[in-house]
Motif scaffolding. Structure first.
Motif, PDB file in Angstrom:
ATOM      1  N   MET A 262       0.864  -1.221   0.153  1.00  0.00           N
ATOM      2  CA  MET A 262      -0.030   0.046   0.058  1.00  0.00           C
ATOM      3  C   MET A 262       0.890   1.214   0.005  1.00  0.00           C
ATOM      4  O   MET A 262       0.433   2.581  -0.511  1.00  0.00           O
ATOM      5  CB  MET A 262      -0.798   0.099   1.436  1.00  0.00           C
ATOM      6  N   LEU A 263       1.958   1.085   0.828  1.00  0.00           N
ATOM      7  CA  LEU A 263       3.050   2.100   0.425  1.00  0.00           C
ATOM      8  C   LEU A 263       3.423   2.558  -0.881  1.00  0.00           C
ATOM      9  O   LEU A 263       3.369   3.781  -1.514  1.00  0.00           O
ATOM     10  CB  LEU A 263       4.270   1.916   1.456  1.00  0.00           C
TER      11      LEU A 263
ATOM     12  N   VAL B 232      -0.477  16.023  -2.970  1.00  0.00           N
ATOM     13  CA  VAL B 232      -0.262  16.335  -1.547  1.00  0.00           C
ATOM     14  C   VAL B 232      -0.934  15.286  -0.597  1.00  0.00           C
ATOM     15  O   VAL B 232      -0.389  14.742   0.358  1.00  0.00           O
ATOM     16  CB  VAL B 232      -0.462  17.755  -1.060  1.00  0.00           C
ATOM     17  N   THR B 233      -2.191  15.341  -0.893  1.00  0.00           N
ATOM     18  CA  THR B 233      -3.190  14.284  -0.086  1.00  0.00           C
ATOM     19  C   THR B 233      -2.637  12.967   0.132  1.00  0.00           C
ATOM     20  O   THR B 233      -2.648  12.115   0.929  1.00  0.00           O
ATOM     21  CB  THR B 233      -4.718  14.563  -0.372  1.00  0.00           C
ATOM     22  N   ALA B 234      -2.359  12.358  -1.394  1.00  0.00           N
ATOM     23  CA  ALA B 234      -1.966  11.098  -1.363  1.00  0.00           C
ATOM     24  C   ALA B 234      -0.668  10.831  -0.696  1.00  0.00           C
ATOM     25  O   ALA B 234      -0.328   9.790  -0.266  1.00  0.00           O
ATOM     26  CB  ALA B 234      -1.779  10.605  -3.152  1.00  0.00           C
ATOM     27  N   LEU B 235       0.256  11.886  -0.844  1.00  0.00           N
ATOM     28  CA  LEU B 235       1.584  11.644  -0.192  1.00  0.00           C
ATOM     29  C   LEU B 235       1.381  11.329   1.428  1.00  0.00           C
ATOM     30  O   LEU B 235       2.265  10.791   2.049  1.00  0.00           O
ATOM     31  CB  LEU B 235       2.422  12.936  -0.286  1.00  0.00           C
TER      32      LEU B 235
ATOM     33  N   GLY C 164       2.174   6.438   4.080  1.00  0.00           N
ATOM     34  CA  GLY C 164       2.548   7.672   3.473  1.00  0.00           C
ATOM     35  C   GLY C 164       3.711   8.378   3.985  1.00  0.00           C
ATOM     36  O   GLY C 164       4.311   7.754   4.898  1.00  0.00           O
ATOM     37  N   ILE C 165       4.175   9.512   3.581  1.00  0.00           N
ATOM     38  CA  ILE C 165       5.391  10.042   3.847  1.00  0.00           C
ATOM     39  C   ILE C 165       5.527  10.416   5.363  1.00  0.00           C
ATOM     40  O   ILE C 165       6.443  10.248   6.015  1.00  0.00           O
ATOM     41  CB  ILE C 165       5.783  11.502   3.249  1.00  0.00           C
TER      42      ILE C 165
ATOM     43  N   ASN D  74      14.823   0.923   3.167  1.00  0.00           N
ATOM     44  CA  ASN D  74      14.323   0.150   2.032  1.00  0.00           C
ATOM     45  C   ASN D  74      12.883   0.720   1.815  1.00  0.00           C
ATOM     46  O   ASN D  74      12.473   0.734   0.533  1.00  0.00           O
ATOM     47  CB  ASN D  74      14.287  -1.254   1.983  1.00  0.00           C
ATOM     48  N   ALA D  75      12.332   1.111   3.005  1.00  0.00           N
ATOM     49  CA  ALA D  75      11.019   1.650   2.815  1.00  0.00           C
ATOM     50  C   ALA D  75      11.139   3.087   2.102  1.00  0.00           C
ATOM     51  O   ALA D  75      10.054   3.425   1.228  1.00  0.00           O
ATOM     52  CB  ALA D  75      10.154   1.728   4.079  1.00  0.00           C
TER      53      ALA D  75
END
Length: 620
Positions: free
Chosen positions: A331-332, A363-366, A413-414, A430-431
């Motif tokens: 999902m990441l 931005v929201t998806a980040l 997400g970030i 690695n992530a």
């Protein structure tokens, strides 16, 4: 801009009204309705609302995708509508359940319905564990009291998960949530836990009880509450009315608890062990498979709201091993691929409004919420979905090959990258590389392969200007014409809802100004929407703030989807009551999808329902 009340009233209209809603809850981004009649779920009209990102039927659920403000609208609906979890009768429930004979599909729908409401609990506990890991990383003594206290606070969400699931499952199975939580208390009782720890065989009246630790488990309590729902029905039938209050709960506990300890709980535990065996096999022989598949197909799962169905597997793996590979790594990859694609469209798009939507969605998806990107970008532009899925699959493959795991819950997400900090110091590295691959590959592929047909838009506009059609609207009520900018309400006066005119009525009969179809009727009767055959949208709003009358003084004569002719009665209003209650009765007539310059209002001071009210020039 519409108020939250008006938005939720409109949503409730398009889901078929209060009486059509059997159950309602929400997840991070969407309102999830269980409707008595799904044919009344008006996806087309819901998707026209600017506050709604999309609408979809998924199994037993009808979902309205909102985004970050979903909690606000959920609370507004709960405040203004009486929606009970057991609003559907037993007969209706059984009939509805029999409509779908696909057992697997029904099981998935039930699982999603149980798990979706409890995700905030999992996120709270998971993110608390992240904070704790960071504290340890920066030197907090793990043997100290502070760390120990913070640790059990974080663990509480997971150890007592059966209690939380019991409550949610009881609502899904239409049984008592309090008795369901009592069953969770039975399998988590400290005395039983001590017997499990001691490891000596135990039995109840000669029947052996398998020694199982039920802390953090998912499947056993779901099966127990499902069984209890049938015991509940049995106890309801056999308990005499005079002693039902005492006898019914006693029967439920007396029957369910022993069966739970002897049969159902151990069976659920064995099912969990089977799932662990599958997960172990995949991790040992094909560690790349699940993250790759998840990274690739996650957008499709999100579209139908079924991604939540994987939450129990992730919870099982986390409780057993302290990390999971089922959900987080893939999902990441998918979430950040959505972000990369949206940012690419923001760079590529020439239309200012579309550019702003894409940038905001990126931005929201980040941050881990992808619905705005999915519905505002990925599904809107050609080839973008393919770019997102391919990029997510590539990033997921890397995460699988390098053994990336997630140590706690949190929408990937970030800002939630710390959930990948744990025992293996290389895991977070690695992530981060996985996230970078997802964003970069998706951005580049979308930028070069996505199709933005600006030329077609110009050609369509040029073609549209070649013909002009004029629609005439008759008066909706007898009265005095009022310029819209003079209306005693800033929202209407500013024209932000649409351009048009207002009438101060001399009587209470509101009629249709044009031929069309009733596209919307507010439950309170204070507003009616009409759509013409060629798509002109007309809103008739009766009075200012009259929604607060909650239908008093309004008699609605039409229904949604009903065809009407100009002059047909729509609503009968008791003007004396409206004025007595202190409300302004001015009626607004707005053309919702027409520019102000295309509307010409009659300059006559007084108007009747036979007079021409305004003309709309449409480009066709």
């Amino acid at each position: 801009m519409s108020s939250n009340k008006e938005v939720t009233d409109q949503i409730m209209t398009y889901v078929g009204g209060e009486n059509n809603v059997n159950d309602l809850y929400h997840c991070a981004t969407r309102l999830r309705f269980t409707l008595n009649d799904k044919s009344k779920f008006n996806i087309k009209e819901l998707e026209k609302m600017p506050e709604v990102l999309g609408a979809v039927n998924s199994g037993d659920e009808s979902q309205v995708i909102i985004g970050a403000n979903v909690g606000v609208y959920f609370q507004e609906i709960v405040k203004n509508y009486h929606i009970a979890n057991d609003g559907k009768s037993e007969k209706q429930a059984s009939s509805s359940d029999k409509k779908d004979k696909n057992i697997f599909k029904r099981a998935i729908n039930v699982l999603v319905g149980i798990m979706a409401p409890i995700i905030p609990v999992l996120i709270a506990g998971g993110m608390f564990k992240v904070v704790l890991a960071l504290c340890s990383l920066f030197g907090m003594n793990q043997k100290g009291t502070n760390y120990q206290i913070l640790s059990f606070i974080a663990d509480a969400a997971f150890y007592f998960l059966p209690f939380i699931i019991a409550n949610s499952a009881a609502k899904k199975f239409n049984t008592s949530p309090y008795l369901a939580m009592l069953m969770a208390g039975v399998i988590l009782h400290p005395n039983f836990a001590a017997m499990v720890t001691a490891g000596k065989p135990i039995a109840l009246f000669g029947m052996p009880i398998r020694l199982v630790s039920y802390g953090s488990t998912v499947i056993p309590i779901i099966l127990i509450v499902w069984f209890m729902s049938y015991v509940d029905k049995f106890a309801e039938k056999v308990s005499p009315n005079m002693i039902k209050t005492m006898l019914k709960p006693l029967l439920i506990l007396l029957i369910t608890a022993p069966v739970a300890l002897i049969i159902i709980g151990p069976l659920g535990s064995l099912l969990g062990d089977g799932l662990f065996a599958v997960i172990n096999f995949l991790d040992a022989h094909m560690p790349w498979l699940v993250p790759t598949l998840m990274g690739t197909f996650c957008p499709l799962l999100v579209m139908i709201g079924m991604h939540v169905s994987l939450t129990p597997l992730a919870a099982l793996e986390l409780s057993k091993y302290g990390s999971e590979t089922v959900f987080g790594p893939g999902m990441l990859s998918s979430n950040l691929s959505q972000a990369g694609a949206s940012l690419a469209i923001a760079f590529k798009e020439k239309n200012a409004k579309a550019k702003q939507i894409a940038l905001s969605a990126g931005v929201t998806a980040l941050s881990g919420i992808t619905e705005p990107a999915l519905y505002g970008v990925t599904l809107k532009y050609k080839r973008v979905l393919a770019c997102v899925m391919a990029s997510g699959g590539i990033a997921g493959l890397y995460s699988g090959l390098t053994g990336v795991v997630r140590y706690s819950f949190g929408s990937p997400g970030i800002f939630t990258l710390p959930v990948f900090i744990g025992k293996n110091p290389n895991n977070i590295i690695n992530a981060l590389i996985t996230a970078g691959i997802a964003v970069v590959v998706s951005f580049i592929s979308t930028y070069f392969f996505a199709v933005i047909d600006n030329k077609k838009e110009v050609n369509d506009t040029t073609k549209a200007k070649s013909t002009i059609e004029v629609h005439s609207l008759k008066g909706v009520v007898d009265g005095q014409l009022v310029p819209l900018e003079n209306v005693n309400d800033q929202v209407f006066a500013s024209g932000s809802l649409g351009s048009g005119v207002a009438i101060y009525p001399s009587n209470g009969m509101i009629v249709s100004p044009i031929d069309g179809i009733i596209s919307m009727v507010y439950p309170t009767g204070h507003a009616v929407g009409i759509t013409t055959d060629d798509g002109q949208e007309i809103l008739i709003h009766i009075g200012i703030n009259t929604v607060n009358l909650k239908g008093r003084g309004f008699k609605v004569n039409v229904k949604q989807d009903q065809k009407v002719k100009a002059g047909d009665p729509l609503v009968q209003v008791d003007l004396d009551l409206v004025k007595k209650e202190g409300f302004d009765p001015t009626v607004m007539v707005l053309a919702l999808n027409t520019p102000k310059e295309n509307i010409k209002v009659n300059k006559t001071k007084n108007i009747t329902i036979d007079d021409n009210l305004l003309n709309i020039s449409s480009l066709g």
